[in-house]
Design an enzyme around this catalytic site. Sequence first.
Site, PDB file in Angstrom:
ATOM      1  N   GLY A  12     -38.431 -21.946  25.419  1.00 37.15           N
ATOM      2  CA  GLY A  12     -38.543 -20.647  24.749  1.00 37.15           C
ATOM      3  C   GLY A  12     -37.660 -19.593  25.399  1.00 37.15           C
ATOM      4  O   GLY A  12     -37.854 -18.400  25.181  1.00 37.15           O
ATOM      5  N   LEU A  13     -36.679 -20.006  26.217  1.00 39.10           N
ATOM      6  CA  LEU A  13     -35.809 -19.042  26.900  1.00 39.10           C
ATOM      7  C   LEU A  13     -34.404 -19.062  26.312  1.00 39.10           C
ATOM      8  O   LEU A  13     -33.461 -18.540  26.882  1.00 39.10           O
ATOM      9  CB  LEU A  13     -35.776 -19.352  28.403  1.00 39.10           C
ATOM     10  CG  LEU A  13     -37.150 -19.334  29.071  1.00 39.10           C
ATOM     11  CD1 LEU A  13     -37.048 -19.718  30.544  1.00 39.10           C
ATOM     12  CD2 LEU A  13     -37.795 -17.956  28.948  1.00 39.10           C
ATOM     13  N   SER A  14     -34.259 -19.737  25.192  1.00 33.86           N
ATOM     14  CA  SER A  14     -33.035 -19.694  24.415  1.00 33.86           C
ATOM     15  C   SER A  14     -31.820 -20.328  25.097  1.00 33.86           C
ATOM     16  O   SER A  14     -30.731 -19.764  25.144  1.00 33.86           O
ATOM     17  CB  SER A  14     -32.730 -18.243  24.039  1.00 33.86           C
ATOM     18  OG  SER A  14     -32.032 -18.253  22.846  1.00 33.86           O
ATOM     19  N   SER A  60     -30.145 -22.748  23.953  1.00 34.56           N
ATOM     20  CA  SER A  60     -29.100 -23.071  22.974  1.00 34.56           C
ATOM     21  C   SER A  60     -28.210 -21.854  22.699  1.00 34.56           C
ATOM     22  O   SER A  60     -26.981 -21.958  22.693  1.00 34.56           O
ATOM     23  CB  SER A  60     -29.712 -23.602  21.667  1.00 34.56           C
ATOM     24  OG  SER A  60     -30.638 -22.683  21.169  1.00 34.56           O
ATOM     25  N   ASP A 119     -37.389 -11.340  13.645  1.00 36.57           N
ATOM     26  CA  ASP A 119     -35.942 -11.289  13.360  1.00 36.57           C
ATOM     27  C   ASP A 119     -35.629 -11.839  11.973  1.00 36.57           C
ATOM     28  O   ASP A 119     -34.877 -11.240  11.221  1.00 36.57           O
ATOM     29  CB  ASP A 119     -35.089 -11.943  14.466  1.00 36.57           C
ATOM     30  CG  ASP A 119     -35.401 -13.385  14.775  1.00 36.57           C
ATOM     31  OD1 ASP A 119     -36.396 -13.913  14.252  1.00 36.57           O
ATOM     32  OD2 ASP A 119     -34.614 -13.995  15.539  1.00 36.57           O
ATOM     33  N   ASP A 159     -31.597 -14.184  19.230  1.00 36.43           N
ATOM     34  CA  ASP A 159     -31.228 -14.818  20.501  1.00 36.43           C
ATOM     35  C   ASP A 159     -29.767 -14.582  20.887  1.00 36.43           C
ATOM     36  O   ASP A 159     -29.490 -14.107  21.990  1.00 36.43           O
ATOM     37  CB  ASP A 159     -31.570 -16.312  20.466  1.00 36.43           C
ATOM     38  CG  ASP A 159     -33.059 -16.539  20.272  1.00 36.43           C
ATOM     39  OD1 ASP A 159     -33.818 -15.562  20.397  1.00 36.43           O
ATOM     40  OD2 ASP A 159     -33.464 -17.668  19.978  1.00 36.43           O
ATOM     41  N   HIS A 208     -41.327 -13.105  16.062  1.00 31.71           N
ATOM     42  CA  HIS A 208     -41.104 -13.659  14.724  1.00 31.71           C
ATOM     43  C   HIS A 208     -40.768 -12.568  13.710  1.00 31.71           C
ATOM     44  O   HIS A 208     -41.121 -12.646  12.538  1.00 31.71           O
ATOM     45  CB  HIS A 208     -42.316 -14.487  14.261  1.00 31.71           C
ATOM     46  CG  HIS A 208     -42.436 -15.783  15.012  1.00 31.71           C
ATOM     47  ND1 HIS A 208     -41.802 -16.926  14.607  1.00 31.71           N
ATOM     48  CD2 HIS A 208     -43.075 -16.105  16.156  1.00 31.71           C
ATOM     49  CE1 HIS A 208     -42.070 -17.898  15.467  1.00 31.71           C
ATOM     50  NE2 HIS A 208     -42.834 -17.425  16.429  1.00 31.71           N
ATOM     51  N   GLU A 252     -24.648 -21.966  15.348  1.00 33.54           N
ATOM     52  CA  GLU A 252     -25.994 -22.555  15.317  1.00 33.54           C
ATOM     53  C   GLU A 252     -26.493 -22.734  13.887  1.00 33.54           C
ATOM     54  O   GLU A 252     -27.100 -23.731  13.544  1.00 33.54           O
ATOM     55  CB  GLU A 252     -26.985 -21.686  16.104  1.00 33.54           C
ATOM     56  CG  GLU A 252     -27.047 -22.056  17.578  1.00 33.54           C
ATOM     57  CD  GLU A 252     -28.379 -21.695  18.227  1.00 33.54           C
ATOM     58  OE1 GLU A 252     -29.374 -22.383  17.972  1.00 33.54           O
ATOM     59  OE2 GLU A 252     -28.402 -20.727  18.998  1.00 33.54           O
TER      60      GLU A 252
HETATM   61  C1  GLA Z   1     -37.163 -18.563  18.149  1.00 32.22           C
HETATM   62  C2  GLA Z   1     -35.974 -18.213  17.253  1.00 32.22           C
HETATM   63  C3  GLA Z   1     -35.736 -16.708  17.263  1.00 32.22           C
HETATM   64  C4  GLA Z   1     -37.014 -15.961  16.929  1.00 32.22           C
HETATM   65  C5  GLA Z   1     -38.154 -16.424  17.838  1.00 32.22           C
HETATM   66  C6  GLA Z   1     -39.490 -15.802  17.484  1.00 32.22           C
HETATM   67  O1  GLA Z   1     -36.872 -18.306  19.500  1.00 32.22           O
HETATM   68  O2  GLA Z   1     -34.818 -18.868  17.723  1.00 32.22           O
HETATM   69  O3  GLA Z   1     -34.688 -16.408  16.347  1.00 32.22           O
HETATM   70  O4  GLA Z   1     -37.342 -16.141  15.568  1.00 32.22           O
HETATM   71  O5  GLA Z   1     -38.309 -17.830  17.776  1.00 32.22           O
HETATM   72  O6  GLA Z   1     -39.507 -14.428  17.724  1.00 32.22           O
END
Ligand code: GLA
Length: 399
Positions: free
Chosen positions: A138-140, A142, A51, A186, A49, A174
């Site tokens: 939580g692996l992004s 998107s 970024d 991300d 958290h 996004e």
């Molecule tokens: C999500 C957001 C990221 C980042 C994380 C926390 O994954 O998409 O940009 O803020 O939470 O580190």
Amino acid sequence: MGRQGTATGEEALARALGEHADRFSARFGNGAAPRTFFAPGRVNLMGAHLDYNGGPVMPTAIDRGTFLALRRTGDGCVRLATTHEDTVAEWSGERLPSERTGTWVDYPLGVLRELQASFGGPFGVEILYGGNLPIAAGLSSSASICVGTAWALDAIHELALDRLELARVALRAERGFVGVQCGIMDPYAIGLARRGHLLMLDCKDESFEHVPLDSGAYVIAIADTGVRRELAQSEFNRRVDECRRAYEGLGPHADGATCLRDVPRTVLEAHGHELDPPVRRRATHVVSEVERTLRARAALLAGDVPGFGARMFEAQDSLRDAYEVSVPELDCLVDAGRDCEAVLGARLTGAGFGGCAVFLLRAGGEAALEEAVRTRFVERFDREPEVAFFGADAGPREV
Ligand code: GLA
């Protein structure tokens, strides 16, 4: 589950994308063979958290991600499909929707619209999406879709954008069309990834470096809580807002500060009591996580991987107690890691509220970690978490 970075990993990926190309032809009909691309997902090892607070982050790409098969269309139409559904979404390339559809197609549409706006178009294309990345874990997933789409469109339309420009296109898609106020981590983590390295990204000035992680000696693992992040959107936005309030309260006391990351511990200690208690806790996390991340980087550069791992465990404590984004399932997984000798560090990855825990362990400790995590999690929650192992993957590529 394979380890990326080995010949076997690349061969398996090539096979999977070959099958994906066959599915493309079944969906869109024969004709020119599609080109196939892979875009990884990411885990964040340090800098949770930070970024959107302008801080340093240390993510890496993983060998699970999005598969794309695509070819240009002669009729200027855009057709988008996924292996998860039977339907094909279709528009004239000249008249892409200007309103969100509220479905997954908003991600590729956002990228197409960005590229059209910046580089002309209409970019007629047919794309089939698929892959092996869990969604909302939580692996992004998107950012993986957005960066992969930008990368593949750049290749087939010969736009010649560099990695940084492609990551920025994905980010604008996004934030703009899809409408998520995400930080930069991300898409940059995916777009700038280098095999066998963590990315050290400074989210204030966007400078970055690649820090090696010996993938023969160390392994990255994730364990999935299976908890999908219903609260993630609203609670995430609340954290962003609380950090904004923390900066409003503390920033004026810190010379030259332009974001919460610039606020030093001395200012937090002198003025933290002026903030609402939850806002003060969020600031405490951010200030300490900036310090931890810089220490973690220094440890890694000095070859002290256990020192890096110790910072991950500390980060989890802060995410649980000060930032309040963990859940009992994530705490349980990380605690199993603390008790496992081969594990050097563990914490939640992504926004939290569910999703995955990430572990850094010594190669050879995989079985011990699986056993430790399974035993403890089953005892407490009566179900098995999925565990997977990775090396640090290369970024998006044509396969
Ligand atoms: C999500 C957001 C990221 C980042 C994380 C926390 O994954 O998409 O940009 O803020 O939470 O580190």
